[in-house]
Design an enzyme around this catalytic site. Sequence first.
Site, mmCIF file in Angstrom:
data_model
loop_
_atom_site.group_PDB
_atom_site.id
_atom_site.type_symbol
_atom_site.label_atom_id
_atom_site.label_comp_id
_atom_site.label_asym_id
_atom_site.label_seq_id
_atom_site.Cartn_x
_atom_site.Cartn_y
_atom_site.Cartn_z
ATOM 1 N N GLU A 83 0.770 -1.272 0.016
ATOM 2 C CA GLU A 83 0.126 0.073 0.142
ATOM 3 C C GLU A 83 0.898 1.025 0.157
ATOM 4 O O GLU A 83 0.419 2.018 -0.749
ATOM 5 C CB GLU A 83 -0.903 0.061 1.231
ATOM 6 N N VAL A 117 2.483 3.462 -3.385
ATOM 7 C CA VAL A 117 1.879 4.319 -4.162
ATOM 8 C C VAL A 117 1.051 5.198 -3.311
ATOM 9 O O VAL A 117 0.161 4.751 -2.620
ATOM 10 C CB VAL A 117 0.858 3.795 -5.375
ATOM 11 N N GLY A 142 14.252 21.235 1.905
ATOM 12 C CA GLY A 142 14.117 19.868 2.104
ATOM 13 C C GLY A 142 13.033 19.202 1.683
ATOM 14 O O GLY A 142 12.611 18.141 1.888
ATOM 15 N N GLU A 182 14.691 16.401 -3.303
ATOM 16 C CA GLU A 182 16.025 15.908 -3.038
ATOM 17 C C GLU A 182 17.029 16.653 -3.738
ATOM 18 O O GLU A 182 16.727 17.328 -4.564
ATOM 19 C CB GLU A 182 15.973 14.566 -3.885
ATOM 20 N N ASP A 197 9.556 8.817 -10.664
ATOM 21 C CA ASP A 197 8.959 8.246 -9.607
ATOM 22 C C ASP A 197 7.380 8.029 -9.984
ATOM 23 O O ASP A 197 6.855 7.004 -9.546
ATOM 24 C CB ASP A 197 9.081 9.239 -8.353
ATOM 25 N N LYS A 226 5.042 4.268 -9.915
ATOM 26 C CA LYS A 226 3.763 4.309 -9.280
ATOM 27 C C LYS A 226 2.506 3.925 -10.367
ATOM 28 O O LYS A 226 1.645 3.090 -9.960
ATOM 29 C CB LYS A 226 3.397 5.478 -8.433
HETATM 30 N N1 HSE Z 1 9.481 11.676 -3.701
HETATM 31 C C1 HSE Z 1 8.015 11.264 -3.862
HETATM 32 C C2 HSE Z 1 7.074 12.381 -3.972
HETATM 33 C C3 HSE Z 1 7.578 10.517 -2.416
HETATM 34 O O1 HSE Z 1 7.669 13.635 -4.164
HETATM 35 O O2 HSE Z 1 5.978 12.194 -3.833
HETATM 36 C C4 HSE Z 1 7.971 9.040 -2.474
HETATM 37 O O3 HSE Z 1 7.359 8.511 -3.549
#
Ligand code: HSE
Length: 421
Positions: A129, A132, A187, A190, A201, A205
């Site tokens: 879970e 995503v 922060g 990244e 990313d 997902k």
């Molecule tokens: N880096 C992702 C985001 C969170 O900015 O949503 C982790 O999947």
Amino acid sequence: MEKIVVGFLGCGNIGCGVYKLLETYGAQIEENEGVGFEVRKILVRSLNKSRAWAIPSTLLTDRPEDVLDNPEIDMVMEFMGGEQPAASYMVRALENGKCVITANKMALATHWTQIVRAAREHAAGLYYEASVCGAVPIIRAINGSLQANRISSVMGIINGTTNYILTRMANEGAAYADVLADAQRLGLAEPDPTADVEGYDAAYKLSILSTLAFHRHVPVENVYREGITGITPLDVQCGKEFGLTLKLLAVAKEENGEIQARVHPTFVPNSHPLANVNDAFNAVFVKGHACGEMMFYGRGAGDLPTASALVSDLICAAKAKRHELPAVSEAPCRMAEDWRCVHFVRMRAKDEPGVLSLITGGFAAEGVSIASMVQKGERDEAGFVQLIFLTHRAGEHAVRRALAKMDPAQASAESVIRVEE
Ligand code: HSE
């Protein structure tokens, strides 16, 4: 009460969040759910690193076998991130009959078949879970609550970092690079933002979501991907003038037996529920033939929101009489190579008689119909102006062909952004 023995793979922010949630809320979970957990071993890279939550040093190990091959451990929670060794460790834990709970979309999306097969062959539970949209219960909804539906589309804002950047660009008229630098200082992005801003990313997902929604494996390589690095304040502003809001959308649809899965900057009408999902929030908008339209909204990242999903999976796994595996056929899916949608096209065009008719003629030759057009601002020194077109629904390839044939001395596209309604 006999406790279920748990091993962790990794102990960064997410691992500390899970440990903290179990330590601070575990007794209540025991009372509510009748299941208790004991964390027995935690695999870490460095035994001496300082951590976000006080973890007893006796639990830490740097030997993977202390978790993966430890007969005392029933369930393995993986939050190392990255593709390897996380994927191989999950497979090894499953082969050892341990239930695996993971937040790792990259390892899951890139090694889906291998990981699911290991779970099936060893009758071991696989729960994901948190992979995503963090705390947002979209996986369980698709796998469970919406099982009675033929899902035709899943569209979402499934990356918080890019949503934060686009929200600030829209609110402040700021440039992408300035907002990114600010987000990094705070922060919120990244130091190397590639995975988020280039859409990787979100593509991992979306591979998982579309696989579950359409019951066929949609490999991540088949997810079309474009990031937000080329987005300009001018595009955001022009969209606003058409009543549109810009988002990095993950779109998966099944049309005529073909699946389209794509991640790209997308305009949505201001009246669409996704248009009002701001800052780092995530949301997924689902259409099912029985349930109609619905939206899931919440926090997609962060230690406790992610831990919320992970610990909930832990409880689910502990209470399951039989572990359910994804209802996904192994037959290859047919991916759409082209798709139809409204296109926003911003062009730089010579401000001379006949140029507009050249452009509209080029679109017409490819069967692309124009819904509206505006001319923006003043002529530049070279005599060019900005023209913004919104097409009717048109094939992606047809729009690209029409634009490719235009003579840059007369007109050229500076940005093409899809619109979803
Ligand atoms: N880096 C992702 C985001 C969170 O900015 O949503 C982790 O999947």
